[in-house]
Design a protein around this motif. Structure first.
Motif, PDB file in Angstrom:
ATOM      1  N   GLU A  28      -6.385   0.418   0.163  1.00 21.15           N
ATOM      2  CA  GLU A  28      -6.191   1.746   0.733  1.00 21.15           C
ATOM      3  C   GLU A  28      -6.028   1.645   2.246  1.00 21.15           C
ATOM      4  OE1 GLU A  28      -8.745   0.586  -0.937  1.00 21.15           O
ATOM      5  OE2 GLU A  28      -9.636   2.047  -2.298  1.00 21.15           O
ATOM      6  N   THR A  79       0.037  -5.545  -6.259  1.00 23.58           N
ATOM      7  CA  THR A  79      -1.368  -5.284  -6.599  1.00 23.58           C
ATOM      8  C   THR A  79      -2.069  -6.611  -6.823  1.00 23.58           C
ATOM      9  OG1 THR A  79      -0.784  -3.176  -7.652  1.00 23.58           O
ATOM     10  CG2 THR A  79      -2.931  -4.110  -8.180  1.00 23.58           C
ATOM     11  N   THR A 214      -3.921   6.550  -7.366  1.00 21.80           N
ATOM     12  CA  THR A 214      -5.314   6.588  -6.915  1.00 21.80           C
ATOM     13  C   THR A 214      -5.417   6.412  -5.405  1.00 21.80           C
ATOM     14  OG1 THR A 214      -6.028   5.680  -9.042  1.00 21.80           O
ATOM     15  CG2 THR A 214      -7.586   5.554  -7.218  1.00 21.80           C
ATOM     16  N   ASN A 215      -4.687   5.422  -4.866  1.00 24.08           N
ATOM     17  CA  ASN A 215      -4.717   5.186  -3.424  1.00 24.08           C
ATOM     18  C   ASN A 215      -4.131   6.364  -2.645  1.00 24.08           C
ATOM     19  OD1 ASN A 215      -5.896   2.719  -3.798  1.00 24.08           O
ATOM     20  ND2 ASN A 215      -4.063   1.516  -3.415  1.00 24.08           N
ATOM     21  N   ARG A 218      -6.837   9.020  -2.552  1.00 22.33           N
ATOM     22  CA  ARG A 218      -7.945   8.621  -1.683  1.00 22.33           C
ATOM     23  C   ARG A 218      -7.544   8.668  -0.208  1.00 22.33           C
ATOM     24  NH1 ARG A 218     -11.315   3.546  -3.897  1.00 22.33           N
ATOM     25  NH2 ARG A 218     -12.639   4.323  -2.219  1.00 22.33           N
ATOM     26  N   ASP A 219      -6.304   8.280   0.095  1.00 20.03           N
ATOM     27  CA  ASP A 219      -5.841   8.359   1.483  1.00 20.03           C
ATOM     28  C   ASP A 219      -5.724   9.806   1.947  1.00 20.03           C
ATOM     29  OD1 ASP A 219      -5.740   5.655   1.939  1.00 20.03           O
ATOM     30  OD2 ASP A 219      -3.632   5.441   1.417  1.00 20.03           O
ATOM     31  N   LYS A 231       2.759   7.226  -0.277  1.00 16.86           N
ATOM     32  CA  LYS A 231       2.383   6.570  -1.530  1.00 16.86           C
ATOM     33  C   LYS A 231       2.581   7.507  -2.711  1.00 16.86           C
ATOM     34  CE  LYS A 231      -0.976   3.374   0.496  1.00 16.86           C
ATOM     35  NZ  LYS A 231      -2.400   2.985   0.599  1.00 16.86           N
TER      36      LYS A 231
END
Length: 253
Positions: A28, A79, A214-215, A218-219, A231
């Protein structure tokens, strides 16, 4: 004076290399910034500023001399959470004083150059098994387990092969989803498969950008709006490519 300037640049090189490895491996944005700032603080540079996006890192350090700024470009992203964990481990060792700047730079260069991903055969085998299990999870029948496994495994293999020849991720994902849809349709037409939608859903799950979504969330929650939106846009393009490939196959049925 010159020695101090050179030392500052060496510290910035360590910070940028750590950030580059983490960003290329799927970390992240806020984690990358926090790691670089912690490493710089451990080496004596308290005032640092960083600006991280999925395609680049800008890092500046304030010391007794004029502020120094360096930029690094990120062109490839994948990843590899093991590399993220290894860089985090080096960062903790730097904070505890276990290793010095030269040792940290050497270890980071080793991590950057190493290929610790699973062999292609293992990746395809995992995608094959996961596709069948996802199909069952979405309430598919056991009589479609084998077709879903084959479609998902060959689809993931085609994605890897297409990506080697077509560096644009959108087209490789589109072609891979087309292969999955075509194989699923063939199985159903032959009578081997029964529920076309369940087979396709289970097979394409190996292409779904779960970590990217997900990232992105979260960002955004951490206040990194540019990185979060970029993203999210990348995840949307991936989803669109998968859907377009399947839609083309459905137009044939």
């Amino acid at each position: 004076m010159g020695n101090q300037v050179e030392q500052t640049y060496d510290i910035m090189e360590v910070c940028l290399l750590a950030g580059k490895i983490m960003l290329q491996s799927g970390a992240e944005t806020y984690r990358v910034e926090d790691t670089m700032m912690r490493i710089a603080s451990s080496f004596g540079i308290v005032k640092t500023h960083s600006y991280v996006t999925p395609t680049g890192i800008i890092f500046s350090a304030e010391s007794s001399e004029p502020t120094k700024t360096k930029l690094i470009r990120i062109s490839e992203r994948s990843t590899d959470l093991k590399k993220v964990a290894l860089v985090n481990s080096i960062s903790r060792n730097i904070s505890s004083g276990t290793i010095n700047r030269e040792q940290a730079l050497e270890q980071l260069n080793e991590i950057d150059s190493m290929d610790i991903s699973f062999p292609l055969s293992t990746q395809v085998a995992a995608a094959t098994l996961a596709s069948g299990c996802f199909m069952i999870m979405f309430k598919g029948g056991w009589n479609d387990f084998i077709p879903a496994m084959i479609s998902g495994g060959l689809g993931y293999l085609s994605f890897v092969c297409f990506h080697r020849f077509i560096p644009i991720k959108f087209f490789s994902e589109f072609l891979a989803s087309f292969v999955i849809g075509l194989l699923s349709l063939i199985f159903v037409k032959m009578g081997v498969g029964h529920q076309l939608d369940k087979i396709i859903i289970g097979s394409v799950m190996t292409l779904v950008p779960g970590l990217l979504v997900t990232n992105a969330i979260r960002d955004l929650m951490a206040g990194h709006l540019v990185s979060g939106l970029s993203k999210g846009a990348e995840a949307f393009l991936t989803a669109f490519a998968i859907g377009a490939g399947i839609a083309v196959v459905y137009s044939f049925s």
